[in-house]
Design a protein around this motif. Structure first.
Motif, PDB file in Angstrom:
ATOM      1  N   ALA A  16     -11.808  44.237 -90.765  1.00  0.00           N
ATOM      2  CA  ALA A  16     -12.119  43.541 -89.513  1.00  0.00           C
ATOM      3  C   ALA A  16     -11.811  44.419 -88.309  1.00  0.00           C
ATOM      4  O   ALA A  16     -12.585  44.459 -87.342  1.00  0.00           O
ATOM      5  CB  ALA A  16     -11.322  42.241 -89.431  1.00  0.00           C
ATOM      6  N   THR A  20     -14.876  45.641 -85.804  1.00  0.00           N
ATOM      7  CA  THR A  20     -14.900  45.270 -84.384  1.00  0.00           C
ATOM      8  C   THR A  20     -14.768  46.491 -83.475  1.00  0.00           C
ATOM      9  O   THR A  20     -15.301  46.501 -82.367  1.00  0.00           O
ATOM     10  CB  THR A  20     -13.778  44.275 -84.055  1.00  0.00           C
ATOM     11  N   ARG A  21     -14.077  47.544 -83.937  1.00  0.00           N
ATOM     12  CA  ARG A  21     -13.863  48.723 -83.095  1.00  0.00           C
ATOM     13  C   ARG A  21     -14.930  49.795 -83.274  1.00  0.00           C
ATOM     14  O   ARG A  21     -15.357  50.413 -82.308  1.00  0.00           O
ATOM     15  CB  ARG A  21     -12.484  49.333 -83.380  1.00  0.00           C
ATOM     16  N   ALA A 182      -8.726  39.433 -92.503  1.00  0.00           N
ATOM     17  CA  ALA A 182      -9.838  39.586 -91.563  1.00  0.00           C
ATOM     18  C   ALA A 182      -9.592  38.785 -90.286  1.00  0.00           C
ATOM     19  O   ALA A 182      -9.908  39.235 -89.178  1.00  0.00           O
ATOM     20  CB  ALA A 182     -11.140  39.149 -92.223  1.00  0.00           C
ATOM     21  N   THR A 186      -9.183  40.686 -86.679  1.00  0.00           N
ATOM     22  CA  THR A 186     -10.060  40.393 -85.548  1.00  0.00           C
ATOM     23  C   THR A 186      -9.242  40.056 -84.304  1.00  0.00           C
ATOM     24  O   THR A 186      -9.543  40.525 -83.195  1.00  0.00           O
ATOM     25  CB  THR A 186     -10.993  39.221 -85.890  1.00  0.00           C
ATOM     26  N   SER A 189      -7.646  43.305 -82.834  1.00  0.00           N
ATOM     27  CA  SER A 189      -8.500  44.490 -82.675  1.00  0.00           C
ATOM     28  C   SER A 189      -8.269  45.212 -81.355  1.00  0.00           C
ATOM     29  O   SER A 189      -8.529  46.418 -81.241  1.00  0.00           O
ATOM     30  CB  SER A 189      -9.973  44.097 -82.792  1.00  0.00           C
TER      31      SER A 189
END
Length: 217
Positions: A16, A20-21, A182, A186, A189
């Motif tokens: 995750a 996201t990154r 996850a 998230t 992040s």
């Protein structure tokens, strides 16, 4: 069971965080294969980072496999040391490149490779968890086996039903661990260094726990 839950949570958390990154996976290589195929068809500009992740994951898993065959020091300790070193390397690369430059494939590929190398090392360490054959980074197989065992539990009887219930419980635990990781990945992040520090502590706790269990045996 503790090892299974913690290891799958680490995999979910790191996937995750990377997704996201960087926009690619570092653990779920099936997803990266789809990205590569889409990229070759002209629909995914980040496909070079996915390809770099696939290659680095394979290298990390291969090195972990070789370490398990080394005689001398405890292979588990050496593997944990390898995973810790790979995690620290990833944290340094992430801090240095800060997600990579938007539109520049090179930095993202390096970031994805650093993360996937760690997950390859870590996943190679946990090819078997909780006494069952299961990978911590890919869960289509886990879902399939869990479904098979749930049906066997509902339709079976006696010893077969008990074994099926145990297998189903382990499968559900692994899936819950991945989803929980996850979720946390998230949320964290935007604070990657905190995430890396948390995973570092989890790795140390896992190593100490497993060494303690091995001494008792």
């Amino acid at each position: 069971m503790l090892a299974l839950a913690m290891a799958t949570a680490v995999a979910g958390l790191m996937d995750a965080l990377a997704l996201t990154r960087y926009g690619v996976f570092v653990a779920n290589q099936s997803g990266n294969l789809i990205h590569v195929g889409m990229g070759l068809a002209g629909h995914d500009p980040l496909w070079p980072a996915s390809a770099a992740s696939i290659g680095a994951f394979g290298v990390g898993a291969g090195i972990a496999s070789r370490v398990r065959r080394v005689r001398g020091p405890d292979p588990a300790v050496v593997e944990f040391g390898l995973a810790l070193a790979a995690l620290i390397l990833w944290a340094v690369v992430d801090a240095a490149l800060d997600r990579g430059v938007p539109g520049a494939p090179g930095p993202r590929a390096v970031l994805a490779a650093a993360g996937a190398f760690f997950m390859g090392c870590f996943g190679g360490l946990f090819v078997r968890t909780a006494g069952i054959a299961t990978t911590i980074t890919y869960h289509s197989g886990t879902v399939m086996k869990t479904g098979e065992r749930l049906v066997a539990w509902m339709t079976g009887s006696g010893q077969a039903r008990r074994k099926a219930s145990q297998g189903a419980a382990l499968g559900l635990l692994g899936l819950a661990g991945y989803v929980s990781g996850a979720f946390l990945g998230t949320l964290s992040s935007n604070r990657p260094m905190l995430t890396f520090a948390l995973v570092l502590l989890v790795l140390v706790a896992l190593m100490l726990t497993l060494r303690s269990l091995r001494r008792r045996r």
